[in-house]
Design an enzyme around this catalytic site. Sequence first.
Site, mmCIF file in Angstrom:
data_model
loop_
_atom_site.group_PDB
_atom_site.id
_atom_site.type_symbol
_atom_site.label_atom_id
_atom_site.label_comp_id
_atom_site.label_asym_id
_atom_site.label_seq_id
_atom_site.Cartn_x
_atom_site.Cartn_y
_atom_site.Cartn_z
ATOM 1 N N HIS A 173 -9.690 4.382 -0.153
ATOM 2 C CA HIS A 173 -8.648 5.117 0.558
ATOM 3 C C HIS A 173 -8.277 4.429 1.860
ATOM 4 O O HIS A 173 -7.455 4.920 2.612
ATOM 5 C CB HIS A 173 -9.160 6.520 0.874
ATOM 6 C CG HIS A 173 -10.557 6.468 1.393
ATOM 7 N ND1 HIS A 173 -11.652 6.443 0.546
ATOM 8 C CD2 HIS A 173 -11.041 6.325 2.625
ATOM 9 C CE1 HIS A 173 -12.743 6.332 1.259
ATOM 10 N NE2 HIS A 173 -12.412 6.250 2.537
ATOM 11 N N CYS A 174 -8.931 3.301 2.170
ATOM 12 C CA CYS A 174 -8.669 2.663 3.468
ATOM 13 C C CYS A 174 -8.132 1.244 3.339
ATOM 14 O O CYS A 174 -7.016 0.931 3.741
ATOM 15 C CB CYS A 174 -9.955 2.606 4.279
ATOM 16 S SG CYS A 174 -10.769 4.174 4.445
ATOM 17 N N ILE A 175 -8.976 0.376 2.792
ATOM 18 C CA ILE A 175 -8.693 -1.060 2.876
ATOM 19 C C ILE A 175 -7.391 -1.471 2.204
ATOM 20 O O ILE A 175 -6.643 -2.273 2.767
ATOM 21 C CB ILE A 175 -9.895 -1.866 2.338
ATOM 22 C CG1 ILE A 175 -11.206 -1.401 2.993
ATOM 23 C CG2 ILE A 175 -9.680 -3.356 2.590
ATOM 24 C CD1 ILE A 175 -11.186 -1.344 4.500
ATOM 25 N N ASP A 210 -4.495 0.620 4.854
ATOM 26 C CA ASP A 210 -4.354 0.497 6.306
ATOM 27 C C ASP A 210 -3.573 -0.744 6.752
ATOM 28 O O ASP A 210 -2.682 -0.631 7.607
ATOM 29 C CB ASP A 210 -5.740 0.524 6.979
ATOM 30 C CG ASP A 210 -6.467 1.844 6.710
ATOM 31 O OD1 ASP A 210 -5.843 2.753 6.126
ATOM 32 O OD2 ASP A 210 -7.641 1.960 7.064
#
Length: 450
Positions: free
Chosen positions: A272-274, A277
């Site tokens: 859900h981030c890398i 973002d």
Amino acid sequence: MMDNLLREKLMNKTAKVGVIGLGYVGLPLSMEMVKGGFTVYGIDLDASKIEALHGGQSYIQDVPATLVADAVNSGKFVPTNCYEMIQELDTISICVPTPLSEHQDPDTSYIKNVVKEIKTYLQKGALIVLESTTYPGTTEELIQVELEAMGLTVGRDFFLCFSPERVDPGNANYNTYNTPKVIGGTTETCKELGVLLYQHVVQTVVPVSSPKVAEMSKLLENTFRSINIAFVNELAMMCDKMAIDVWEVIRAASTKPFGFMPFYPGPGIGGHCIPLDPMYLSWKAKEFRFYSKFIELAQSINDNMPEYVLNKTAQVLNVYAKSIRNSRVLMLGMSYKPDIDDLRESPGLSIYELFKQSGARVDYYDPYATSFRDEHGLTVHTVEYDPEVFAQYDCMVLITNHRSFSYHELAEMGVPIIDTRNAFATIQSDHIHKLGTGMQPPHVKVAVGA
Ligand code: SAJ
């Protein structure tokens, strides 16, 4: 003065603190705020989450149900799906998703929807802290501007900060409490009040000079990972060409005690981030006519890894005089990283679709991520673990190196294995073909000068 009133409430912990968004960030944060001595009002639109919490259940793996039950039963945690609760709150921490749109642009709709409710119900003198990962400028552009358009003045009628979440689900060493918390205030008073709230909640608060610095620091943290993963994926493709074992190369480089940090090749990046973002950062930079080649290149390399795994599989099958079409392929693992069931942005999902589009008869085995919806919305279920059945496949492709896999047993089946994670590192076998070690399987020695 409003700030003195809030300062008093934060000092004596009579402040009514609110958390909007009770997911993998908001629920752990709520529990730490309860531990910090506050009465916490948790707001989430998902009625099933609110019902579960009132029932003393936890849907977040890192939050024990007993903690939720005790907090709810003691009245220190009040879950609700009514935004009207905002009018009672002295502080509001916003922990809602910031996904990407289908065009890979920031989707700040969740933040905007929350701001609409805050504009309706906010009581003067409240502190608002945005925690959702987002591009520099969001806090001012989507919250300060909106509230000041109502005639309110930041730093006087309301207080506004940005404090990035750093929750790493499943991490046994780091949690919301012991992970340092960066926070930047729109004004000096805003920062002071934000620090005052969080110093009762987390072990270390790291004040910075503005929300933009805080927003950008979070994006640096995760873009740093995306770019380094992309570089090592490129190195793996280079090593495949040069028949050098990239895993051994990384192991050797890792002996350098300073100035080096290992990253590892893989089938692509999920979570859900890398994957998301860095796109928030490159999107905002374009507003300043700044085009981040690093970020875009890293994204394209990482996004291309599923295709690379398909091609590597085709090359390996070719050695056994088989084509992808009509071959029976078993994918080992589907979740985006080991020992969890999280499928968000998992590269395995793309690889599954690529195998299907190439005419392979593809199944998958994952004891954590036991089913998913394919691109047509059909539910695909994991196969059961059965060595005799597994031995019938034309090849197996290791996508997620779950610790629970029996790697020796899998290797002994004699089925060609494409290992994208060096999961079979300790097992020497001619039919195990690791990403980044040469396109020719180990037993096919090309005679020098041939
Ligand atoms: N990956 C690689 N090679 C690597 C590291 C990761 O291919 O060397 C892949 C993983 O398999 C996964 C993806 O990248 O598919 C992301 O992996 P991750 O280890 O970054 O794990 P995440 O997505 O859970 O990232 C979170 C982030 N935490 C927060 O944003 C608060 C990240 O900042 C953390 O550094 C990371 O956890 C962590 O270290 O566990």
